[in-house]
Design a protein around this motif. Structure first.
Motif, short mmCIF file in Angstrom:
data_model
loop_
_atom_site.label_atom_id
_atom_site.label_comp_id
_atom_site.label_asym_id
_atom_site.label_seq_id
_atom_site.Cartn_x
_atom_site.Cartn_y
_atom_site.Cartn_z
N LEU A 160 0.97 -1.39 0.05
CA LEU A 160 0.01 -0.04 0.17
C LEU A 160 0.88 1.39 0.17
CD1 LEU A 160 -3.00 -1.13 2.48
CD2 LEU A 160 -3.06 -0.35 0.02
N PRO A 161 1.59 1.49 0.94
CA PRO A 161 2.42 2.65 0.98
C PRO A 161 3.78 2.72 -0.36
CG PRO A 161 3.59 1.28 2.77
CD PRO A 161 2.24 0.82 2.09
N ILE A 166 4.46 5.70 -5.38
CA ILE A 166 4.79 5.57 -6.70
C ILE A 166 3.66 6.46 -7.39
CG2 ILE A 166 4.98 4.19 -8.78
CD1 ILE A 166 6.46 2.11 -7.21
N SER A 167 2.48 6.43 -7.19
CA SER A 167 1.52 7.08 -7.84
C SER A 167 1.94 8.57 -7.49
CB SER A 167 0.11 6.76 -7.33
OG SER A 167 -0.09 5.22 -7.70
N LEU A 168 2.01 9.02 -6.39
CA LEU A 168 2.15 10.29 -6.25
C LEU A 168 3.23 11.24 -6.82
CD1 LEU A 168 0.76 10.51 -2.44
CD2 LEU A 168 -0.26 11.61 -4.43
N TRP A 182 -4.10 13.42 -14.62
CA TRP A 182 -3.69 13.90 -13.45
C TRP A 182 -4.67 14.14 -12.32
CZ3 TRP A 182 -4.00 17.56 -9.74
CH2 TRP A 182 -3.00 17.91 -8.75
N ASN A 183 -5.90 14.71 -12.58
CA ASN A 183 -6.99 14.72 -11.52
C ASN A 183 -7.39 13.16 -11.06
OD1 ASN A 183 -7.17 17.41 -11.91
ND2 ASN A 183 -8.89 17.33 -13.11
N GLY A 192 -6.47 7.40 -0.96
CA GLY A 192 -5.97 6.13 -0.52
C GLY A 192 -5.06 6.44 0.43
N LEU A 193 -4.06 7.33 0.29
CA LEU A 193 -2.93 7.26 1.18
C LEU A 193 -3.69 7.91 2.60
CD1 LEU A 193 0.12 7.64 1.94
CD2 LEU A 193 0.00 9.96 0.99
N CYS A 194 -4.65 8.79 2.76
CA CYS A 194 -5.09 9.13 3.95
C CYS A 194 -5.86 7.91 4.56
CB CYS A 194 -6.21 10.43 3.67
SG CYS A 194 -5.53 12.06 3.21
#
Length: 207
Positions: A160-161, A166-168, A182-183, A192-194
């Motif tokens: 997950l992290p 990678i995505s960010l 981008w959006n 997802g990160l939050c």
């Protein structure tokens, strides 16, 4: 094919281990709906609907809903900066999101507010969660099994992290590329990160 593969992995490896109608799944499902309605085109109306859905998600699970709303608000600020919009435009979008969130959460909690009062409700939904729930599963990482059997679960925890990172990073690198979605990628990654950070405070496989 990639979306179908990801869905299959989730259904078999994750949801297949807990075939129950837990409030965690309802909260995440409503959160995904809040994201989905903004993917084709983002307007003030769709942002308001997202805020309302996130308020409903917070009714199912207050921490998940609040974490998702925080990720959405950060996305709106980054989106405005990337598009060269004025700070007031970002503030207006965030205000619409938060107002719709608070309105739905207030309406859905009205019965409990009337029955037990704001103080007791706040204690149950916020104070007790952070005072007692956080840290209870750190010793075992919330794993349903031990030894070698825990490896698939640990793999999910670690993936997950890595995936969100990678995505960010791709979003940052492609922020000036008009062909990059981008959006969509940024919104999904931030929320997802939050949600991941919310779960990481008190790790549990079901969460």
């Amino acid at each position: 094919p990639q979306a179908a593969f990801a869905t299959g992995l989730f259904m078999v490896l994750i949801y297949g281990k807990a075939l129950n109608a837990t409030h965690h799944w309802f909260a995440v499902l409503v959160t995904l709906l809040a994201v989905r309605i903004n993917l084709p085109r983002m307007t003030e109306t769709s942002i308001a609907w997202s805020g309302a859905l996130l308020g409903l998600a917070a009714f199912f699970n207050q921490v998940h809903g609040a974490a998702a709303m925080l990720g959405f608000a950060v996305f709106l600020c980054l989106r405005a900066k990337r598009s060269g919009l004025a700070a007031m435009a970002a503030a207006r979008d965030v205000a619409v999101l938060v107002f719709a969130f608070a309105l739905v959460l207030l309406c859905s909690s009205a019965y409990y507010l009337k029955t037990v009062g704001l103080g007791k409700l706040w204690y149950c939904l916020a104070v007790r969660v952070f005072a007692f729930a956080a840290g209870n599963s750190h010793r075992t990482f919330g794993l349903p099994v031990g030894g070698v059997g825990a490896l698939p679960y640990l793999a999910i925890y670690l993936l997950l992290p890595v995936i969100y990172g990678i995505s960010l990073w791709l979003c940052w690198r492609s922020r000036k590329n008009a062909a990059f979605p981008w959006n969509e990628v940024t919104l999904l990654s931030l929320i997802g990160l939050c949600l991941f950070l919310d779960v990481a405070v008190s790790i549990n496989w079901l969460r």
